[in-house]
Design an enzyme around this catalytic site. Structure first.
Site, short mmCIF file in Angstrom:
data_model
loop_
_atom_site.label_atom_id
_atom_site.label_comp_id
_atom_site.label_asym_id
_atom_site.label_seq_id
_atom_site.Cartn_x
_atom_site.Cartn_y
_atom_site.Cartn_z
N ASP A 26 -80.96 -13.41 -17.78
CA ASP A 26 -81.21 -13.58 -19.21
C ASP A 26 -79.98 -14.17 -19.89
O ASP A 26 -78.88 -14.16 -19.34
CB ASP A 26 -81.65 -12.27 -19.87
CG ASP A 26 -80.72 -11.09 -19.58
OD1 ASP A 26 -79.65 -11.30 -18.97
OD2 ASP A 26 -81.06 -9.96 -19.96
N HIS B 111 -86.46 -1.97 -21.67
CA HIS B 111 -86.49 -3.41 -21.43
C HIS B 111 -85.90 -3.74 -20.07
O HIS B 111 -85.02 -3.04 -19.56
CB HIS B 111 -85.82 -4.21 -22.57
CG HIS B 111 -84.34 -4.08 -22.69
ND1 HIS B 111 -83.68 -4.14 -23.89
CD2 HIS B 111 -83.37 -3.92 -21.76
CE1 HIS B 111 -82.39 -4.03 -23.69
NE2 HIS B 111 -82.17 -3.88 -22.41
N GLU C 266 -88.60 -7.28 -23.84
CA GLU C 266 -88.63 -6.14 -24.74
C GLU C 266 -90.01 -5.47 -24.68
O GLU C 266 -90.96 -6.05 -24.14
CB GLU C 266 -88.35 -6.62 -26.17
CG GLU C 266 -86.96 -7.25 -26.35
CD GLU C 266 -85.83 -6.23 -26.40
OE1 GLU C 266 -86.02 -5.06 -25.98
OE2 GLU C 266 -84.73 -6.61 -26.83
P1 PGA Z 1 -76.48 -1.08 -19.34
O1 PGA Z 1 -77.59 -2.04 -19.92
O2 PGA Z 1 -76.35 -1.38 -17.88
O3 PGA Z 1 -75.23 -1.45 -20.11
O4 PGA Z 1 -76.94 0.32 -19.59
C1 PGA Z 1 -78.86 -2.06 -19.37
C2 PGA Z 1 -79.76 -2.90 -20.22
O5 PGA Z 1 -79.74 -2.76 -21.47
O6 PGA Z 1 -80.52 -3.71 -19.66
#
Ligand code: PGA
Length: 232
Positions: free
Chosen positions: A67, A131, A136
């Site tokens: 992404d 997500h 989302e």
């Molecule tokens: P994180 O993020 O690894 O910082 O918890 C995960 C995400 O929001 O996809």
């Protein structure tokens, strides 16, 4: 979804790294996808260490970006592709023709994946709202790569990276849930007590677009790797 629950974050990272090493030893030119966020940082360390100790050769592998924020000027420090290069791909000395981002748009990235023969291994983080990448809540399970509007929740959770909420771009580009579903192997990597509730919903709640991560339960090739702290 087969589950591997590891004692702590370090063992989680080592186990997921082993999956990457096995993938590359069976197919050196694998097409790999890695998540952004805090969760994979320890995994990246293990991969970089593995390459340094010549336990693994990344030179033939291809890397598809999961992404990215939309409409960033070239070289914007908020770029997720730039972040992935800095944290993983540059230390691994990956050449730029093996890194496939969203520069040519969302349709082009689907074409690139098809041309490379599909994704061999996609490793994903779990968002606080379920997500996956920038898919989302409400994302269709068969969605392709596309432009999306970030939810207020994701803007808030990304604000810590950029200093404040108003610095977070409002739109993103993401591989779709359908793109991910076609990967030959999918790993959801989850760490820490902050994920207990969303992980429990993902594993035991309804399979619904309201929780994009629940789509992984429909995939026979998806594995969960989590540390004990993330499991209630
Ligand atoms: P994180 O993020 O690894 O910082 O918890 C995960 C995400 O929001 O996809």
């Amino acid at each position: 979804m087969k589950q591997f629950i590891l004692e702590d974050y370090q063992s989680l990272c080592a186990s997921v790294a082993d999956q990457v090493f096995m993938q590359l030893s069976s197919k050196p030119d694998s097409v790999l996808v890695f998540p952004t966020g805090n969760t994979p940082l320890g995994l990246f360390e293990k991969l970089i260490e593995g390459a340094r100790l010549t336990k693994v050769d990344f030179s033939k592998a291809h890397f598809v970006v999961l992404d990215e924020y939309a409409d960033l000027p070239l070289g914007d420090p908020r770029s997720l592709t730039g972040w992935l290069k800095q944290e993983l791909l540059d230390p691994l000395s990956v050449s730029s023709d093996h890194i496939h981002g969203f520069e040519q748009g969302v349709e082009a990235i689907e074409r690139v994946i098809a041309k490379l023969g599909g994704i061999d291994l996609a490793i994903l983080g779990l968002g606080p709202n379920g997500h996956l990448a920038f898919n989302e809540p409400g994302s269709a399970f068969d969605s392709n790569a596309r432009r999306i509007t970030l939810t207020p929740e994701s803007i808030k959770s990304n604000a810590s990276y950029w200093g404040s909420e108003d610095k977070v771009p409002r739109e993103g580009l993401t591989l779709g849930l359908g793109t991910i579903a076609k990967a030959r192997n999918v790993i959801l990597m989850v760490s820490g007590a902050a994920k207990i509730s969303i992980l429990a919903q993902t594993l035991h709640g309804k399979v619904t677009p309201a929780n994009p991560a629940s789509s992984l339960r429909m995939l026979p090739q998806s594995l969960l790797f989590a540390d004990k702290a993330a499991i209630s």
